[in-house]
Design a protein around this motif. Structure first.
Motif, short mmCIF file in Angstrom:
data_model
loop_
_atom_site.label_atom_id
_atom_site.label_comp_id
_atom_site.label_asym_id
_atom_site.label_seq_id
_atom_site.Cartn_x
_atom_site.Cartn_y
_atom_site.Cartn_z
N LEU A 1 -12.40 -0.75 3.12
CA LEU A 1 -12.44 -0.54 1.67
C LEU A 1 -11.23 0.25 1.19
O LEU A 1 -11.14 0.63 0.03
N GLU A 2 -10.31 0.50 2.12
CA GLU A 2 -9.10 1.25 1.79
C GLU A 2 -9.39 2.60 1.16
O GLU A 2 -8.70 3.05 0.26
N GLU A 3 -10.46 3.27 1.66
CA GLU A 3 -10.75 4.61 1.17
C GLU A 3 -9.72 5.59 1.71
O GLU A 3 -9.46 6.63 1.12
N PHE A 4 -9.21 5.31 2.91
CA PHE A 4 -8.08 6.08 3.41
C PHE A 4 -7.24 5.17 4.29
O PHE A 4 -7.63 4.04 4.58
N GLU A 5 -6.07 5.66 4.72
CA GLU A 5 -5.21 4.83 5.55
C GLU A 5 -4.66 5.65 6.70
O GLU A 5 -5.07 6.79 6.92
N ARG B 1 -10.96 -2.41 -7.64
CA ARG B 1 -10.40 -1.17 -8.16
C ARG B 1 -10.07 -1.27 -9.64
O ARG B 1 -10.34 -0.36 -10.41
N ARG C 1 -15.53 0.81 8.15
CA ARG C 1 -15.87 0.41 6.78
C ARG C 1 -14.94 1.08 5.77
O ARG C 1 -14.48 0.46 4.83
N SER C 2 -14.66 2.36 5.98
CA SER C 2 -13.77 3.07 5.05
C SER C 2 -12.37 2.48 5.09
O SER C 2 -11.72 2.36 4.06
N MET D 1 -18.55 3.99 10.36
CA MET D 1 -18.15 4.61 9.10
C MET D 1 -16.65 4.50 8.89
O MET D 1 -16.18 4.21 7.80
N ILE D 2 -15.89 4.72 9.96
CA ILE D 2 -14.43 4.70 9.82
C ILE D 2 -13.93 3.27 9.56
O ILE D 2 -13.08 3.04 8.70
N VAL E 1 -26.95 4.76 10.63
CA VAL E 1 -26.44 5.82 9.76
C VAL E 1 -27.18 5.66 8.44
O VAL E 1 -27.37 4.54 7.97
N ILE F 1 -7.66 3.90 -13.40
CA ILE F 1 -8.17 4.32 -12.09
C ILE F 1 -7.05 4.98 -11.28
O ILE F 1 -7.29 5.94 -10.56
N GLU G 1 0.82 -1.21 0.00
CA GLU G 1 0.00 0.00 0.00
C GLU G 1 0.85 1.26 0.00
O GLU G 1 0.66 2.16 -0.79
N ILE H 1 -24.23 -2.30 6.69
CA ILE H 1 -23.39 -1.92 7.82
C ILE H 1 -23.81 -0.55 8.35
O ILE H 1 -24.00 -0.36 9.55
N PRO I 1 -17.55 8.09 -0.66
CA PRO I 1 -16.55 7.81 0.37
C PRO I 1 -16.58 8.87 1.46
O PRO I 1 -16.83 10.05 1.18
N TYR I 2 -16.28 8.43 2.69
CA TYR I 2 -16.35 9.29 3.87
C TYR I 2 -15.68 10.65 3.67
O TYR I 2 -16.29 11.69 3.89
N LEU I 3 -14.42 10.65 3.23
CA LEU I 3 -13.69 11.92 3.15
C LEU I 3 -14.25 12.84 2.07
O LEU I 3 -14.04 14.05 2.11
N MET J 1 -24.58 5.62 2.91
CA MET J 1 -23.46 6.43 2.46
C MET J 1 -23.29 6.17 0.96
O MET J 1 -22.98 5.06 0.58
#
Lengths: 478, 478
Positions: free
Chosen positions: B349-353, B229, B345-346, B342-343, A271, A38, A2, A265, A277-279, A274
């Motif tokens: 899904l590797e939306e952030f690290e 991805r 799950r993100s 939320m965190i 919640v 991507i 990663e 989830i 994505p969160y951010l 969604m």
């Protein structure tokens, strides 16, 4: 792995912007040939300057840029569409799949939609217009209209020729759909079977007759479950006469599975869905996804507040009662949540359905009885311990006099008995509500948590205070 | 659709048993040719009589039965292996894939394992032995060793010939892996590109150079995220020298995605990992999956019990304080749960690290402030209303005398201020713990819920009672 990837994404972004600045077309072309679209899209996702994208679109072959375009954020897509000339737009749509164009247009204002549709080749325009009509989350909304359909009497040799001629426009050539003379779908042929087959054989001789299909208004989650069950690469969407109207491919299904799991989830944690994505979700949108449920749960809390407040006299007399109410309510909430979660997930994965309710209740009755016995026995011992060693302030027990340890045991027994009832009720309510929700067509993941907690709170608190006022207080205060 | 399917599964089961009883081989053969294996396996899953299966294995071609065998429950698989002759076992393994055999053997006793391995053709035996060594949930444990690898100088014509000759033993022929003279993986070719290419071209001319790979000890969840991805059909697993050692195909990835989502869902609801469907899990196993967490949470509750009990005097004097503690604790638990979910799950899904922690905290600070303002304003109004109209018993407020509405307002303000603090703390703790858990290599979904709730309970209760005893009580009782 990663770490490395992420680093190079940032560097890649800088490289691309630099190459665009210096008009280094060769460099840009090389990047598009060696790096997945991507990754490129993500590397420059913070680049707002539409001219960077336009330069890329002008120097890179449109077979690369069509897929690259599909990976971009809607805001940038809109800017690009507005900045491209009509001719460039025609080139872009010509190399795109109808379902990708449909996904893009769903997020665009009307004037952009009409400009893109005008630029589309006629056949794609028809398909896009058709696809735009299907409701979200149905098979129709994820299917594509670009597939290979052949007659059952076609020979293998001809089939391979057709694939070579027309396959490039199809979303997949790995599954070929076979129809009879009435245009009814009668079989599928996988490309590998075609490769291994005798050239002069006919498709009807080698096709699979045990294929499965879905209808355009089937829920996408059901479709995803079928892909998983049958290990499919592609599935035909058919109308009532069993004529094929589109296909769904495995790459769309992977997205559906992830999306549906994320939805479950989120809903189980109260919640709202969604969809980004969160951010990338704006602060206010995040607030709106969370606040309503906190407030609904607060309103539902009125029932336990009513019960608690109606026993204020008992609490004033014997304040330790108030010390254990959160313990009981939390245990009930956790236990109900465990059950609801397992049942909701099993229903989502179609492990069982409505008619299995009896089996589930019977299982839960046994599970809940055992859990109730274990949890209440443990609680009895644990509370005896807590109070005896004085971790918990026992002034209110000292104040009433009498045998201290006898009274400690009675209080522990009160909490333990209430917990037994709480475990039973929480699991039975927790397993029943998802079935009920499904029966009346509500999403079990959304409605079950709050209602289970509220019902279990009410029943537990009433049990607790009635046991106290009617049975134990008379013994202690006798 | 479901209804029909389910009904026919039962009927199908009866039909098969009937056909076996009457030794109707033609009927059995026909069923295996027209109905997917998984449906047949499920239709007769309640049939315990091993003779039914043995009859099926003897009359149906082994190319069908190998896949059918892989779909059966482990107990039945074991019985069948014991009942088959050595010769039949050889036939079965010859038609199976090494990864399916590995999956089966992982659940079998040692004597069965050794008998099956003896029956395997030599190359499959080596592969199975190799695959059995990889740890669960790694790329190595889901990969298969049957794939097509060709040299970069191979012509398209020869490649197609190789596929026709050897493709039947490969798990997929849709992706061909290309190596150079040092056996290093240098590219992939999709079957469709092969079909469209010029017969005399070489693989190196048409291969994708922008392929992605993974290592055998990578987490299967990371691999699944890469499939999603990059929209892959198959991915090479390579060693440190970039030489291919196996491949993973999309159908395995679909199972991984579902499995990992189910695991997250279970863990977030404080249930241990479910490795079999709910109805097939024995009662005691279900109990063991749920009870430990209920008890852990009960033990953690000791902190709030300690705090509550140390304010027993305040509660005895003014019992309405105890009425609102569950409301505050629940709101904190729900709000923390929303954030953690939320965190987690993100992160899955590797939306952030890890390095995005700062961004997340900054976002949560804003979200939490807005939510805190909304929730506490609402709570103030709602509690004023509840107490003014008398839904909630206000005897303890009446008892202290003074201005009733003024005191109601002060109590509402107390709860509202506490809730503001609760919302802030719950979201900050709820978003931080998953990162911390990941940093110290714990599963965020497992550990975060209980710890968040406990920490938030402690801070909220202390805030609530200190605000009361230090600030508001002196005003009310002045």
């Amino acid at each position: 792995m990663e770490e490395k990837e992420e680093l190079s994404l940032e560097e890649l972004g800088e490289e691309i912007v630099e190459a665009v600045k210096t008009r280094n077309a060769a460099k840009i072309k090389d990047i598009f040939e060696t790096i997945p679209n991507i990754d490129i899209a993500e590397a420059i996702e913070d680049v707002d300057d539409v001219n960077v994208y336009i330069y890329i679109f002008r120097v890179v072959k449109s077979e690369y840029t069509a897929e690259f375009f599909a990976e971009l954020d809607p805001e940038i897509q809109e800017k690009i569409i507005n900045a491209l000339t009509d001719k460039e737009l025609v080139e872009l749509t010509k190399n795109s799949f109808a379902d990708d164009i449909t996904d893009t247009l769903e997020e665009m204002p009307a004037n952009v939609v009409s400009r893109v549709l005008k630029a589309c080749p006629k056949d794609i325009r028809q398909d896009v217009n058709y696809l735009l009509n299907f409701k979200d989350n149905t098979a129709g909304s994820v299917m594509t209209t670009e597939y290979l359909e052949m007659k059952d009497t076609t020979t293998i040799k001809d089939a391979i020729k057709i694939i070579r001629d027309k396959g490039r426009d199809a979303e997949t050539i790995y599954t070929i759909f076979v129809r009879d003379s009435t245009r009814t779908l009668v079989g599928t042929v996988d490309l590998d079977e075609l490769i291994f087959a005798d050239e002069d054989a006919k498709l009807e001789e080698i096709m699979n007759r045990d294929f499965v299909t879905c209808n355009a208004d089937d829920d996408q989650e059901e479709v995803a479950n079928m892909f998983k069950r049958y290990d499919l690469n592609a599935m035909a969407v058919v109308n009532k006469e069993n004529k094929i109207i589109g296909i769904i491919t495995i790459d769309d299904v992977v997205d559906i599975i992830v999306e549906e799991a994320t939805e479950d989830i989120a809903h189980l944690a109260a919640v709202s869905t969604m969809d980004e994505p969160y951010l990338k979700t704006p602060t206010l949108k995040l607030v709106l996804k969370c606040v309503p449920w906190i407030i609904v749960l607060m309103i539902l809390q009125v029932f336990s507040a009513m019960i608690l407040s109606s026993f204020e006299t008992a609490i004033s007399q014997f304040a330790i009662l108030a010390v254990f109410t959160p313990l009981i309510m939390d245990a009930g909430g956790n236990s109900g949540g465990q059950t609801t979660t397992m049942i909701v997930r099993s229903l989502s994965l179609e492990e069982f359905e409505g008619k299995d309710y009896g089996k589930v209740v019977w299982k839960e009755l046994r599970v809940a009885s055992v859990i109730g016995l274990i949890v209440s026995s443990f609680a009895f011992g644990w509370l005896m311990f807590e109070m005896s060693v004085g971790i918990i302030n026992t002034d209110s027990i000292n104040d009433i006099g009498g045998n201290f340890y006898g009274n400690v045991a009675l209080v522990s027994l009160l909490v333990a008995s209430t917990l037994f009832v709480t475990m039973l009720i929480s699991r039975l309510v927790g397993c029943s509500l998802p079935f009920l929700a499904k029966l009346i067509k509500l999403d079990p993941a959304v409605v079950c948590g709050p209602i289970t907690t509220t019902m279990v709170d009410i029943i537990s608190l009433i049990t607790y205070f009635l046991l106290w006022t009617q049975v134990l207080a008379p013994i202690i205060f006798k």
